[in-house]
Design a protein around this motif. Structure first.
Motif, PDB file in Angstrom:
ATOM      1  N   LEU A 333       0.830  -1.195   0.000  1.00  0.00           N
ATOM      2  CA  LEU A 333       0.000   0.000   0.000  1.00  0.00           C
ATOM      3  C   LEU A 333       0.867   1.248   0.000  1.00  0.00           C
ATOM      4  O   LEU A 333       2.057   1.207   0.338  1.00  0.00           O
ATOM      5  N   GLU A 334       0.248   2.339  -0.398  1.00  0.00           N
ATOM      6  CA  GLU A 334       0.907   3.642  -0.367  1.00  0.00           C
ATOM      7  C   GLU A 334       0.356   4.427   0.818  1.00  0.00           C
ATOM      8  O   GLU A 334      -0.853   4.448   1.050  1.00  0.00           O
ATOM      9  N   VAL A 335       1.264   5.057   1.567  1.00  0.00           N
ATOM     10  CA  VAL A 335       0.889   5.801   2.774  1.00  0.00           C
ATOM     11  C   VAL A 335       1.397   7.227   2.650  1.00  0.00           C
ATOM     12  O   VAL A 335       2.523   7.470   2.197  1.00  0.00           O
ATOM     13  N   ARG A 336       0.573   8.169   3.086  1.00  0.00           N
ATOM     14  CA  ARG A 336       0.942   9.583   3.045  1.00  0.00           C
ATOM     15  C   ARG A 336       0.911  10.184   4.446  1.00  0.00           C
ATOM     16  O   ARG A 336      -0.026   9.932   5.219  1.00  0.00           O
ATOM     17  N   LEU A 337       1.943  10.958   4.779  1.00  0.00           N
ATOM     18  CA  LEU A 337       1.897  11.810   5.963  1.00  0.00           C
ATOM     19  C   LEU A 337       1.215  13.110   5.545  1.00  0.00           C
ATOM     20  O   LEU A 337       1.779  13.911   4.798  1.00  0.00           O
ATOM     21  N   GLU A 379       6.492  13.011   1.952  1.00  0.00           N
ATOM     22  CA  GLU A 379       5.078  12.748   2.201  1.00  0.00           C
ATOM     23  C   GLU A 379       4.688  11.294   1.982  1.00  0.00           C
ATOM     24  O   GLU A 379       3.953  10.716   2.776  1.00  0.00           O
ATOM     25  N   TYR A 380       5.153  10.689   0.892  1.00  0.00           N
ATOM     26  CA  TYR A 380       4.631   9.394   0.453  1.00  0.00           C
ATOM     27  C   TYR A 380       5.639   8.265   0.657  1.00  0.00           C
ATOM     28  O   TYR A 380       6.845   8.443   0.446  1.00  0.00           O
ATOM     29  N   SER A 381       5.109   7.087   1.026  1.00  0.00           N
ATOM     30  CA  SER A 381       5.915   5.880   1.192  1.00  0.00           C
ATOM     31  C   SER A 381       5.166   4.694   0.594  1.00  0.00           C
ATOM     32  O   SER A 381       3.928   4.652   0.615  1.00  0.00           O
ATOM     33  N   ILE A 382       5.924   3.734   0.090  1.00  0.00           N
ATOM     34  CA  ILE A 382       5.363   2.456  -0.341  1.00  0.00           C
ATOM     35  C   ILE A 382       5.709   1.430   0.729  1.00  0.00           C
ATOM     36  O   ILE A 382       6.887   1.218   1.046  1.00  0.00           O
ATOM     37  N   VAL A 383       4.695   0.804   1.295  1.00  0.00           N
ATOM     38  CA  VAL A 383       4.873  -0.120   2.414  1.00  0.00           C
ATOM     39  C   VAL A 383       4.460  -1.520   1.976  1.00  0.00           C
ATOM     40  O   VAL A 383       3.357  -1.715   1.449  1.00  0.00           O
ATOM     41  N   THR A 384       5.351  -2.480   2.202  1.00  0.00           N
ATOM     42  CA  THR A 384       5.053  -3.885   1.949  1.00  0.00           C
ATOM     43  C   THR A 384       5.009  -4.618   3.282  1.00  0.00           C
ATOM     44  O   THR A 384       5.906  -4.445   4.116  1.00  0.00           O
ATOM     45  N   THR A 385       3.976  -5.412   3.499  1.00  0.00           N
ATOM     46  CA  THR A 385       3.817  -6.124   4.763  1.00  0.00           C
ATOM     47  C   THR A 385       4.131  -7.610   4.590  1.00  0.00           C
ATOM     48  O   THR A 385       4.136  -8.137   3.474  1.00  0.00           O
ATOM     49  N   THR A 386       4.376  -8.277   5.698  1.00  0.00           N
ATOM     50  CA  THR A 386       4.747  -9.693   5.649  1.00  0.00           C
ATOM     51  C   THR A 386       3.542 -10.603   5.457  1.00  0.00           C
ATOM     52  O   THR A 386       3.704 -11.776   5.129  1.00  0.00           O
ATOM     53  N   GLU A 387       2.336 -10.066   5.671  1.00  0.00           N
ATOM     54  CA  GLU A 387       1.130 -10.866   5.502  1.00  0.00           C
ATOM     55  C   GLU A 387       0.101 -10.074   4.712  1.00  0.00           C
ATOM     56  O   GLU A 387       0.309  -8.906   4.394  1.00  0.00           O
ATOM     57  N   MET A 388      -0.990 -10.705   4.395  1.00  0.00           N
ATOM     58  CA  MET A 388      -2.053 -10.060   3.633  1.00  0.00           C
ATOM     59  C   MET A 388      -2.657  -8.910   4.441  1.00  0.00           C
ATOM     60  O   MET A 388      -2.832  -9.008   5.660  1.00  0.00           O
ATOM     61  N   LEU A 389      -2.996  -7.840   3.757  1.00  0.00           N
ATOM     62  CA  LEU A 389      -3.660  -6.719   4.407  1.00  0.00           C
ATOM     63  C   LEU A 389      -5.073  -7.118   4.822  1.00  0.00           C
ATOM     64  O   LEU A 389      -5.737  -7.896   4.126  1.00  0.00           O
ATOM     65  N   PRO A 390      -5.574  -6.589   5.948  1.00  0.00           N
ATOM     66  CA  PRO A 390      -6.975  -6.832   6.299  1.00  0.00           C
ATOM     67  C   PRO A 390      -7.905  -6.350   5.187  1.00  0.00           C
ATOM     68  O   PRO A 390      -7.632  -5.340   4.523  1.00  0.00           O
ATOM     69  N   ALA A 391      -8.998  -7.050   4.992  1.00  0.00           N
ATOM     70  CA  ALA A 391      -9.919  -6.722   3.903  1.00  0.00           C
ATOM     71  C   ALA A 391     -10.516  -5.327   4.052  1.00  0.00           C
ATOM     72  O   ALA A 391     -10.910  -4.702   3.060  1.00  0.00           O
ATOM     73  N   SER A 392     -10.579  -4.814   5.274  1.00  0.00           N
ATOM     74  CA  SER A 392     -11.202  -3.502   5.513  1.00  0.00           C
ATOM     75  C   SER A 392     -10.284  -2.331   5.195  1.00  0.00           C
ATOM     76  O   SER A 392     -10.710  -1.173   5.282  1.00  0.00           O
ATOM     77  N   VAL A 393      -9.018  -2.593   4.860  1.00  0.00           N
ATOM     78  CA  VAL A 393      -8.101  -1.498   4.539  1.00  0.00           C
ATOM     79  C   VAL A 393      -8.491  -0.893   3.198  1.00  0.00           C
ATOM     80  O   VAL A 393      -8.529  -1.581   2.173  1.00  0.00           O
TER      81      VAL A 393
END
Length: 587
Positions: A333-337, A379-393
């Motif tokens: 996902l992409e995250v912004r401050l 401002e922007y970052s690309i974040v990769t997680t070790t598991e699947m993102l919750p469906a509600s994200v």
């Protein structure tokens, strides 16, 4: 490890000479010899920005930028700076202390001030519907240029003018606010006048007297009108990515931002810290919060301190929310401050445990561990997680570091008074103990905030005890409706389901009030206990408009245990309530 005397390097007390070149040499010697301390003789020292250290800094809730820094302390461990009562005077825009990646650092026995404050003040002579007449003291040099009021430096800066720089230091203003000069606090129920940052039309009406063309200024003749600093460029002590930092017997008379700001740090101790103007000729100390803590862990201890006359809160303790802007894959996902005063801060790293929250309710609904982060820019970052993102994200979901903003907080035996806005904003997820303090604030003395739509500050307390404090005639201003209040940024339609703040105990406190407005105003709280408190009715101010609504104003809460306060015979004010002095700690 030796103790190094600053005098060895020509840092002379009570001299007008710029101490910066000799200070740089002394700090280099401390590094090269692995010194345990740098000590000054008592007296006054002057610091100019011309030869100071320079660093581009991202500072939470202050303004980013290229800073000139007097004491740039990087990677210092087991080190102490002892002023021995020294007064450090700064000339022009510069940051006194920047502490970065340090461990076991003590700064003690000194005061800081500036020759020319970053704000300006004037005595109100007359108030009309569309203008105000002022007498401006000599402490605040000014010009009227092309019909606009401009505040300038006490002396002209020696820089050479260029096509992009005038070589002159200016002191821009962002808003106006009236102060009662007798009580040395914001005038009763006044509000800020915004919309003046581009300049105010003005004309001279006498020696150091001006008429400013501003409609709707909420003030009276005789008040002190404060031209609040437009920027937060020069906080006093910036503590970043550091641990075991102690400020002891330090006085901050003025800074151009927050007094102390700690970010992503652990184990911070403020002991006998005083944030207050140097004398009665000024009504402002720090131009923003006295203290501020962002994503801190371990312990925050604030003991035997005085915070008065700062232009914002005494303290704000919170985390950060980033906003999800795009879903790029099942675990990406992409995250912004979003807030500009958070841009550039490191708040997600590989291994971070992310907490996902709904931006409307602020309630968390899932977690993931970060595998990698690619910072695109501030401002922007690309974040990769070790598991699947919750469906509600979804886009507009907010994320926070679940393991930051967990500091255990102890605020004990402090005096908080006469500032603009509120007292303490409580937002740490760790245990918080607020005991034995005295509050005299125009807004809420204690505020539970946090939001994901404007400030993007993570809060949501889990264990708070508020015990044995005196709330002395708070709420004489417009920054709150109760002594203790929730103003979390939860959408009104979502408050029924949200329980963002939890487990708050309020006991054995004295509430001194000038009306029957609420002592506690809350919503979306699970678990509040109010017991063994007393209330005294005074007549220090006129009654508020929300009088008669009862001591508790609550909605959409559960597990509330309320014991009405014992009403005792009131007085006008506690004896010498506004002359309390915290004694200097013994060595």
């Amino acid at each position: 490890m030796p103790l190094i005397e600053a005098a060895r390097f020509g840092i002379e007390p009570n001299s007008e000479k710029d101490a910066i070149p000799a200070l740089r040499a002394a700090l280099t010697a401390c590094r090269d010899t692995n010194a345990s301390a740098l000590a000054f003789e008592g007296g006054t020292y002057h610091f100019w920005p011309d030869r100071a250290f320079e660093k581009y800094a991202f500072i939470s809730n202050n303004d980013e930028g290229l800073k000139r820094v007097a004491f740039l302390l990087r990677g210092k461990h087991h080190f102490r700076i002892d002023g021995r009562g020294a007064q450090f005077i700064f000339h022009g825009p510069m940051t006194p202390f920047l502490v970065e990646e340090c461990r076991d650092l003590r700064i003690e026995n000194l005061s800081i001030d500036y020759t020319r404050p970053f704000h300006s003040e004037g005595r109100i002579l007359a108030v009309r519907e569309d203008s105000v007449d002022l007498a401006i003291p000599e402490d605040y040099p000014f010009d009227i240029r092309n019909g606009v009021l401009v505040f300038v430096a006490d002396i002209r800066h020696p820089s050479v003018p260029t096509t992009v720089k005038s070589g002159e230091i200016l002191y821009p203003y962002g808003h106006l606010l009236a102060y009662d000069p007798e009580r040395r606090e914001t005038a009763y129920m006044v509000y800020d006048k915004y919309g003046v940052q581009s300049g105010i039309a003005a004309e001279s009406i006498g020696p150091r007297q001006v008429r400013i063309q501003v409609p709707g200024v909420n003030a009276s003749p005789g008040d002190t009108l404060v031209f609040a600093a437009a920027h937060r460029n020069d906080p006093g002590f910036v503590i970043s990515k550091s641990s075991d930092i102690r400020l002891r017997n330090v006085r901050i008379h003025h800074v151009g931002g927050m007094g102390v700001i700690a970010q992503r740090s652990a184990n911070i101790s403020l002991d006998h810290l005083i944030v207050a103007p140097p004398n009665e000729s000024r009504v402002i100390s720090a131009t923003a919060d006295a203290t501020h803590f962002t994503n801190c862990t371990g312990r925050i201890e604030i003991r035997d301190c005085i915070f008065e006359n700062q232009m914002d809160d005494a303290s704000n303790i919170h985390g950060l929310y980033g906003q999800v802007t795009r879903i790029l894959g099942p675990n990406k996902l992409e995250v912004r401050l979003v807030h500009p005063q958070q841009a550039g801060l490191t708040f997600i790293e590989a291994g971070t445990r992310l907490e996902f929250s709904d931006h409307r309710t602020l309630e968390g609904f899932g977690e993931c561990v970060v595998e990698s982060v690619e910072y695109l820019n501030k401002e922007y970052s690309i974040v990769t997680t070790t598991e699947m993102l919750p469906a509600s994200v979804l886009p507009r979901t907010v994320v926070a570091d679940a393991d930051a903003n967990t500091a255990e907080v102890i605020i004990e035996n402090c005096v908080i008074r006469n500032n603009r806005a509120r007292g303490i904003l409580l937002g740490s997820r760790g245990k918080m103990r607020i005991t034995g303090n005295t509050f005299h604030t125009p807004g809420a003395a204690l505020l539970f905030e946090g939001d994901a739509n404007h400030w993007f500050e993570q809060a949501g307390v889990r264990d708070v005890v508020i015990r044995n404090n005196t709330f002395d005639n708070c709420n004489y201003g417009v920054w709150g409706d109760a002594c203790i209040e929730v103003r979390s940024g939860i959408a009104e339609a979502s408050r029924v389901a949200s329980r963002y703040n939890r487990n708050i105990t309020i006991e054995e406190n004295v509430f001194r009030v000038f009306g029957t407005h609420p002592l506690v105003a809350i919503y979306s709280v699970s678990g509040l206990t109010f017991r063994k408190n007393s209330v005294e009715l005074t007549h220090l101010y006129p009654p508020r408009k929300n009088d008669g609504h009862g001591w508790l104003d609550s909605s959409n809460c559960d597990r509330i245990q309320w014991e009405d306060p014992v009403e005792i015979c009131g007085k006008r004010s506690l004896p010498d309530a506004h002359k309390v002095l915290v004694p200097v700690a013994e060595a």
